[in-house]
Motif scaffolding. Structure first.
Motif, mmCIF file in Angstrom:
data_model
loop_
_atom_site.group_PDB
_atom_site.id
_atom_site.type_symbol
_atom_site.label_atom_id
_atom_site.label_comp_id
_atom_site.label_asym_id
_atom_site.label_seq_id
_atom_site.Cartn_x
_atom_site.Cartn_y
_atom_site.Cartn_z
ATOM 1 N N ASN A 81 -2.146 4.503 -7.902
ATOM 2 C CA ASN A 81 -1.285 3.656 -8.748
ATOM 3 C C ASN A 81 -2.070 2.447 -9.236
ATOM 4 N N SER A 82 -1.486 1.750 -10.195
ATOM 5 C CA SER A 82 -2.142 0.579 -10.808
ATOM 6 C C SER A 82 -2.265 -0.587 -9.834
ATOM 7 N N SER A 83 -3.199 -1.492 -10.141
ATOM 8 C CA SER A 83 -3.399 -2.675 -9.289
ATOM 9 C C SER A 83 -4.316 -3.668 -9.989
ATOM 10 N N ILE A 84 -4.082 -4.942 -9.751
ATOM 11 C CA ILE A 84 -5.081 -5.968 -10.084
ATOM 12 C C ILE A 84 -5.597 -6.579 -8.782
ATOM 13 N N ARG A 85 -4.670 -7.198 -8.015
ATOM 14 C CA ARG A 85 -5.071 -7.954 -6.834
ATOM 15 C C ARG A 85 -5.699 -7.076 -5.756
ATOM 16 N N THR A 86 -5.065 -5.962 -5.449
ATOM 17 C CA THR A 86 -5.555 -5.148 -4.332
ATOM 18 C C THR A 86 -6.927 -4.572 -4.648
ATOM 19 N N ARG A 87 -7.064 -4.089 -5.874
ATOM 20 C CA ARG A 87 -8.344 -3.509 -6.294
ATOM 21 C C ARG A 87 -9.464 -4.555 -6.234
ATOM 22 N N VAL A 90 -6.437 3.205 0.758
ATOM 23 C CA VAL A 90 -5.603 4.083 -0.086
ATOM 24 C C VAL A 90 -4.392 3.329 -0.620
ATOM 25 N N ARG A 91 -4.228 3.363 -1.931
ATOM 26 C CA ARG A 91 -2.975 2.900 -2.554
ATOM 27 C C ARG A 91 -2.190 4.098 -3.020
ATOM 28 N N SER A 92 -1.015 4.247 -2.491
ATOM 29 C CA SER A 92 -0.182 5.396 -2.849
ATOM 30 C C SER A 92 1.286 5.001 -2.670
ATOM 31 N N LEU A 118 -3.519 0.235 1.344
ATOM 32 C CA LEU A 118 -3.633 -0.770 0.273
ATOM 33 C C LEU A 118 -2.315 -0.840 -0.505
ATOM 34 N N GLU A 119 -1.248 -0.600 0.150
ATOM 35 C CA GLU A 119 0.149 -0.407 -0.215
ATOM 36 C C GLU A 119 0.394 1.070 -0.327
ATOM 37 N N SER A 120 1.015 1.546 0.733
ATOM 38 C CA SER A 120 1.402 2.956 0.777
ATOM 39 C C SER A 120 2.914 3.031 0.630
ATOM 40 N N VAL A 171 4.589 0.466 3.489
ATOM 41 C CA VAL A 171 4.005 -0.797 3.976
ATOM 42 C C VAL A 171 2.913 -1.317 3.039
ATOM 43 N N HIS A 172 2.733 -2.637 3.074
ATOM 44 C CA HIS A 172 1.641 -3.290 2.332
ATOM 45 C C HIS A 172 1.050 -4.367 3.254
ATOM 46 N N PRO A 173 0.321 -3.931 4.288
ATOM 47 C CA PRO A 173 -0.107 -4.876 5.325
ATOM 48 C C PRO A 173 -1.131 -5.904 4.862
ATOM 49 N N CYS A 174 -2.017 -5.552 3.908
ATOM 50 C CA CYS A 174 -3.002 -6.537 3.429
ATOM 51 C C CYS A 174 -2.274 -7.692 2.742
ATOM 52 N N GLN A 175 -1.172 -7.376 2.032
ATOM 53 C CA GLN A 175 -0.381 -8.418 1.386
ATOM 54 C C GLN A 175 0.311 -9.293 2.434
ATOM 55 N N ALA A 176 0.947 -8.658 3.410
ATOM 56 C CA ALA A 176 1.696 -9.431 4.413
ATOM 57 C C ALA A 176 0.766 -10.323 5.236
ATOM 58 N N HIS A 186 5.390 -15.261 -4.035
ATOM 59 C CA HIS A 186 5.649 -13.899 -4.536
ATOM 60 C C HIS A 186 4.315 -13.166 -4.503
ATOM 61 N N CYS A 187 4.355 -11.868 -4.201
ATOM 62 C CA CYS A 187 3.098 -11.118 -4.058
ATOM 63 C C CYS A 187 2.401 -10.874 -5.392
ATOM 64 N N LEU A 188 3.149 -10.968 -6.514
ATOM 65 C CA LEU A 188 2.647 -10.649 -7.856
ATOM 66 C C LEU A 188 2.291 -9.157 -7.933
ATOM 67 N N PRO A 189 2.439 -8.499 -9.062
ATOM 68 C CA PRO A 189 2.864 -9.071 -10.335
ATOM 69 C C PRO A 189 4.353 -9.432 -10.313
ATOM 70 N N VAL A 190 4.703 -10.469 -11.078
ATOM 71 C CA VAL A 190 6.090 -10.923 -11.089
ATOM 72 C C VAL A 190 6.628 -10.950 -12.514
ATOM 73 N N ASN A 196 -5.783 -15.406 -1.151
ATOM 74 C CA ASN A 196 -5.938 -15.053 0.268
ATOM 75 C C ASN A 196 -5.977 -13.548 0.512
ATOM 76 N N ARG A 197 -5.739 -12.755 -0.544
ATOM 77 C CA ARG A 197 -5.873 -11.305 -0.384
ATOM 78 C C ARG A 197 -7.323 -10.923 -0.051
ATOM 79 N N VAL A 198 -8.274 -11.697 -0.543
ATOM 80 C CA VAL A 198 -9.682 -11.416 -0.197
ATOM 81 C C VAL A 198 -9.881 -11.649 1.308
#
Ligand code: CP
Length: 320
Positions: A45-51, A109-111, A141-143, A146-151, A276-280, A304-306
């Motif tokens: 799926n698409s991503s800016i921040r996670t990628r 993995v983002r799925s 990477l958001e499955s 769950v999205h643990p890297c974001q949390a 907010h996690c963005l995108p918003v 802080n995602r890095v």
């Protein structure tokens, strides 16, 4: 660490936050750790921040990140077992995953959830196959759920901005024109329940999250009441989790614009920070005035995602 799905995977939260602080202060101190190591970042799926944050974290650690966009620069992959592959899917995950695993040391993995079949999504069917067939440590990477890297990044941000030992953190549902998964609110709830915060969830009736993620959190259906005295307001939309009515799984039950976080909502808080996690979607989830205010910390939260990704990758490299 072999998998990163849940808050339990990171172990002691105090130690993880201390490590995050160290990583943020000296991001290149572990550059030798990733030398000659490769992380495969697989995006369905698409991503800016996670990628970008995952690539940056890998580079900070001296690793080679390779991004694979499934269906765009790869074959389309079949995810279900036992099907006759006479459609547009050219390859099955059963072969693709071990091949990907043979080219790398770590996999992210983002799925997203398909939001059609609750059992398929909540079993994390795709991510589980990466764990079972790759032979490599796997990061969500958001499955589907769950999205643990974001949390983890959210918790790092709250730790940085809090002005009292045990802040009140309110996660509020907000409207959205499209049906979105529950991964972000699920993980945020899971991580806040494990942290030393006063955690409240507010949403319209019918949007109850899975009890395994709600845990001991307080649920308050009156949004204004929930927001009273909040130190942090975390806004997010999610579609119906199908807890009380499985037939409604993945549906939009409300588009009540009264839930958009605006200045009137923020006025009842304890001068809260907005997250907010963005995108918003502006003026759907949050008003321009709130997201543009000095109390909005969405950009440092994204930065802080890095840090969160780097702590997770560092620990995985250390345990190879
Ligand atoms: N918050 C988040 O995961 O953003 P992306 O979807 O852009 O990666």
């Amino acid at each position: 660490m072999k998998t990163f799905f849940h808050v339990q995977d990171i172990g002691d939260l105090g130690a993880a936050l201390a490590e995050a602080k160290q990583v943020k202060a000296t991001p290149f101190a572990w550059k030798a750790l990733g030398e000659n190591k490769t992380i495969m970042l697989v995006f369905f799926n698409s991503s800016i921040r996670t990628r970008l944050s995952s690539q940056k974290a890998a580079l900070n650690l001296g690793m080679n990140p390779i991004v694979l966009n499934i269906g765009q620069d790869s074959w389309k992959l079949e995810t279900e077992l036992g099907v006759v592959m006479d459609g547009d899917k050219s390859e099955h995950l059963r072969e693709a995953i071990p091949v990907i695993g043979s080219y790398c040391d770590l996999i992210g993995v983002r799925s997203f959830a398909g939001l059609q079949d609750r059992a398929f999504d909540y079993a994390e069917t795709i991510l589980r196959q990466f764990i079972d067939y790759s032979g490599k440590p796997v990061i969500s990477l958001e499955s589907a759920t769950v999205h643990p890297c974001q949390a983890f990044a959210d918790l790092i941000t709250i730790e940085e901005y809090k002005t009292c030992k045990r802040p009140k953190v309110v996660m509020t549902w907000a409207p959205h024109p499209r049906a979105l998964p529950q991964a972000v609110p699920n993980s945020f709830a899971e991580w806040m329940n494990a942290a030393d915060v006063d955690f409240v969830i507010t949403h319209p009736k019918g949007y109850e999250l899975d009890p395994k993620f709600v845990g001991p959190a307080r649920v308050e259906y009156d949004q204004m009441k929930a927001l009273e005295g909040a130190d942090f307001v975390y806004a997010k939309n999610w579609s119906c989790p199908g807890v009380s009515c499985p037939a409604d799984y993945g549906k939009i039950l409300s588009k009540d614009m009264g839930w958009v976080v605006d200045e009137a909502h923020m006025a009842v808080t304890h001068d809260a920070f907005f997250m907010h996690c963005l995108p918003v979607r502006r003026n759907m989830i949050v008003s321009d005035a709130v997201i543009d205010s000095p109390r909005s910390i969405v950009i440092p939260e994204a930065a802080n995602r890095v840090v969160s990704a780097q702590v997770v990758m560092k620990r995985m490299l250390e345990s190879l």
